[in-house]
Design a protein around this motif. Structure first.
Motif, short mmCIF file in Angstrom:
data_model
loop_
_atom_site.label_atom_id
_atom_site.label_comp_id
_atom_site.label_asym_id
_atom_site.label_seq_id
_atom_site.Cartn_x
_atom_site.Cartn_y
_atom_site.Cartn_z
N ALA A 453 0.81 -1.22 0.00
CA ALA A 453 0.00 0.00 0.00
C ALA A 453 0.84 1.28 0.00
O ALA A 453 0.30 2.38 0.02
CB ALA A 453 -0.93 0.00 1.21
N GLY A 454 2.16 1.12 0.04
CA GLY A 454 3.04 2.28 0.03
C GLY A 454 3.20 2.97 1.37
O GLY A 454 3.70 4.10 1.43
N VAL A 455 2.80 2.32 2.45
CA VAL A 455 2.94 2.91 3.78
C VAL A 455 4.42 2.98 4.16
O VAL A 455 4.87 3.95 4.78
CB VAL A 455 2.14 2.10 4.82
CG1 VAL A 455 2.38 2.63 6.23
CG2 VAL A 455 0.65 2.14 4.48
N TRP A 456 5.17 1.93 3.84
CA TRP A 456 6.62 1.92 4.06
C TRP A 456 7.32 1.82 2.72
O TRP A 456 6.82 1.20 1.77
CB TRP A 456 7.01 0.75 4.96
CG TRP A 456 6.52 0.91 6.36
CD1 TRP A 456 6.92 1.84 7.28
CD2 TRP A 456 5.50 0.14 7.00
NE1 TRP A 456 6.23 1.68 8.45
CE2 TRP A 456 5.35 0.65 8.32
CE3 TRP A 456 4.70 -0.93 6.61
CZ2 TRP A 456 4.43 0.13 9.23
CZ3 TRP A 456 3.79 -1.45 7.51
CH2 TRP A 456 3.66 -0.92 8.81
N SER A 457 8.51 2.38 2.65
CA SER A 457 9.23 2.47 1.38
C SER A 457 9.95 1.18 1.00
O SER A 457 10.20 0.93 -0.17
CB SER A 457 10.25 3.61 1.45
OG SER A 457 11.20 3.38 2.48
N GLY A 458 10.32 0.38 2.00
CA GLY A 458 11.04 -0.84 1.69
C GLY A 458 11.54 -1.53 2.94
O GLY A 458 11.24 -1.13 4.07
N LEU A 459 12.35 -2.58 2.76
CA LEU A 459 12.81 -3.40 3.87
C LEU A 459 13.73 -2.64 4.81
O LEU A 459 13.73 -2.87 6.02
CB LEU A 459 13.52 -4.65 3.35
CG LEU A 459 12.69 -5.59 2.46
CD1 LEU A 459 13.51 -6.83 2.12
CD2 LEU A 459 11.38 -5.98 3.13
#
Length: 503
Positions: A453-459
């Protein structure tokens, strides 16, 4: 406006829902237990409708308790007890039989026939698993063969089959979506973990119509949206369902074990040790299995895994069946009142032994009892048994893995026990790292959904959210721990003296 992520965590003994904020903090939660059904010794079932109703109730309560506008929920993730199997009608959504739970051993004879017919090598090559009643494929076959009329209906295309993730997504989308994620699919004994497809030969060997099976999908993408008109969830209509993983890979993800060699153990109903082994499947030589951990952003990650069938359930057994304790915390208090178990060893093989033994016919055993044994010694032996079983798994994992474990990250209900975690560190001779956020399974599902959902940019951003609450270091003398472990292995052999025709 603050954004939230909801996670449905459908476990073996309770249905839970948790809301997280962008910092990975719990905003609200709700939890409801449900019935454990034991039709015969070694058989375990759940009512699928009860699972759905309790999970739906928990989600509605968690959202209400957060005092937020439901429109602030950006995504819904799902994590579930794996291998537990449901068959239901496409037209009505009604189950045709109770869910057969992962712990259930009723299909042991089917597994024996598969082995006798020479399927062991093909199953391991294609699925990364061993032939065992633990996995879902033989459970589907049992329902098809033993519930009147079900096989004929399945062959007509009238039924769906799936693990609990599929069942929840089907209900959340009002029957519009029949999918499973790669991590759950890889625990069925029907899924090729290299091609990421259902295997025709294995389905034919178990006489399972492939039309029953859900579509396998990556773990972090939009599967569908919450349907309108679901009683109790009306305000959540339209929220994307975009993350799913079985409970153990979800916990590995929630523990931020994103690099090969990082590992975690979950102390739940059972114990599950998983190690990230990267983008190439590792074939175990030591009685472990290989599954898909997750597929995120087109990148596939495999996990090496060992499973213990009875861990926290052994504490429940002390409380509910033996009546030796009134609550789980009392087990800790009793255990702490004695310096050792007094030579008592409990092998909780109530439903056989999992990795690295894979003995479907082993049964629970208590050895070393004397006239001086008290309930405190038995409580201590129960906690010790959990730590011993995890030690079995980690030793096997060190035999298989390209590099040995240097730290074990831990979570799950029993990880709150300081005495158990200290015992674990002593036996492993390794640091045991308990996080500040112990709800790693639910957070793993939320993180997978939040990524989609795009809440976080990545790991990297997700890894930065993890904090340690306590790191337990070995304190007890190594020789004493080694002696205890040798006695544990002797006790395990006693539990394996049962054979099929004696049960």
């Amino acid at each position: 406006m603050e954004t939230y992520i909801a996670a449905m965590d459908q476990g073996t003994t309770s249905s839970r829902a948790i809301l997280f904020n962008r910092a990975g903090e719990i905003v609200s939660r709700a939890q409801y237990p449900f019935r454990q059904i034991y039709p015969q010794p070694g058989w375990v079932e759940h009512d699928p409708v009860e699972l759905w109703n309790m999970e739906k109730k928990a989600l509605a309560e968690a959202v209400d308790a957060a005092h937020i506008d439901p429109k602030q929920i950006a995504a819904l993730g799902i994590t579930n007890q794996r291998e537990t199997t449901v068959l239901w009608e496409r037209a009505t959504g009604q189950p045709v039989y109770n869910a057969i739970v992962w712990q259930c051993r009723r299909t042991a004879a089917i597994c024996d026939r598969l082995k006798a017919d020479g399927w062991s090598e093909a199953v391991t090559d294609k699925t990364g698993l061993l032939i065992d009643a633990y996995f879902s494929g033989t459970k589907i076959k049992w329902i098809l063969d033993n519930v009147p009329g079900v096989r004929q209906r399945a062959e007509r295309g009238e039924l769906c089959a799936g693990t609990v993730d599929s069942w929840l997504i089907w209900n959340l989308t009002a029957g519009k979506v029949h999918v499973t994620d790669y991590s759950n699919a890889s625990r069925t004994m029907l899924f090729n973990i290299h091609t990421l497809q259902w295997d025709e030969d294995l389905c034919r060997a178990l006489d399972i119509p492939m039309s029953l099976l859900p579509q396998p999908r990556p773990n972090s993408e939009v599967y569908g949206t919450v349907a309108g008109g679901i009683p109790g969830l009306e305000s959540l209509a339209g929220i994307p369902i975009c993350g799913s993983a079985g409970d153990q890979p979800a916990a590995l993800f929630g523990q931020a074990c994103y690099l090969p060699g990082q590992a975690k153990n979950t102390y739940g109903t059972g114990c599950f040790t998983l190690m990230n082994v990267g983008g190439q499947a590792v074939r175990s030589r030591a009685g472990l299995v290989t599954s898909v951990g997750w597929s995120v952003g087109g990148k596939l990650t495999y996990a090496l895994e060992g499973s213990v069938f009875n861990a926290g359930s052994t504490i429940q057994w002390l409380r509910d069946e033996l009546g030796l304790i009134r609550s789980a915390p009392e087990c800790d208090r009793l255990a702490e009142s004695v310096p050792t178990s007094g030579g008592v060893y409990v092998v909780p093989a109530f439903t056989g032994l999992g990795a690295p033994y894979w003995d479907m016919y082993a049964r629970g055993t208590i050895v070393g009892l004397t006239r001086g044994t008290t309930r405190a010694h038995i409580a201590r032996a129960v906690l010790d048994s959990i730590a011993f079983q995890v030690t079995d798994l980690v030793r096997a994992m060190n035999d298989d893995a390209p590099c040995p474990l240097t730290t074990l990250r831990v979570d799950g209900g029993a990880s709150v026990s300081d005495i158990l975690m200290q015992t674990q560190a002593d036996l492993l001779r390794l640091p045991v790292d308990r996080p500040a956020q112990v709800e790693t399974t639910a957070f793993g599902a939320a993180a997978l959904a939040g990524l989609a959902a795009g809440v976080w940019s990545g790991l990297e951003e997700l890894a930065g959210l993890r904090r340690s609450q306590h790191v337990f270091l070995p304190l007890r003398e190594e020789d004493a721990c080694a002696a205890d472990y040798r006695q544990w292995r002797r006790a395990v052999e006693r539990s394996r003296m049962w054979i099929e025709n004696e049960l």
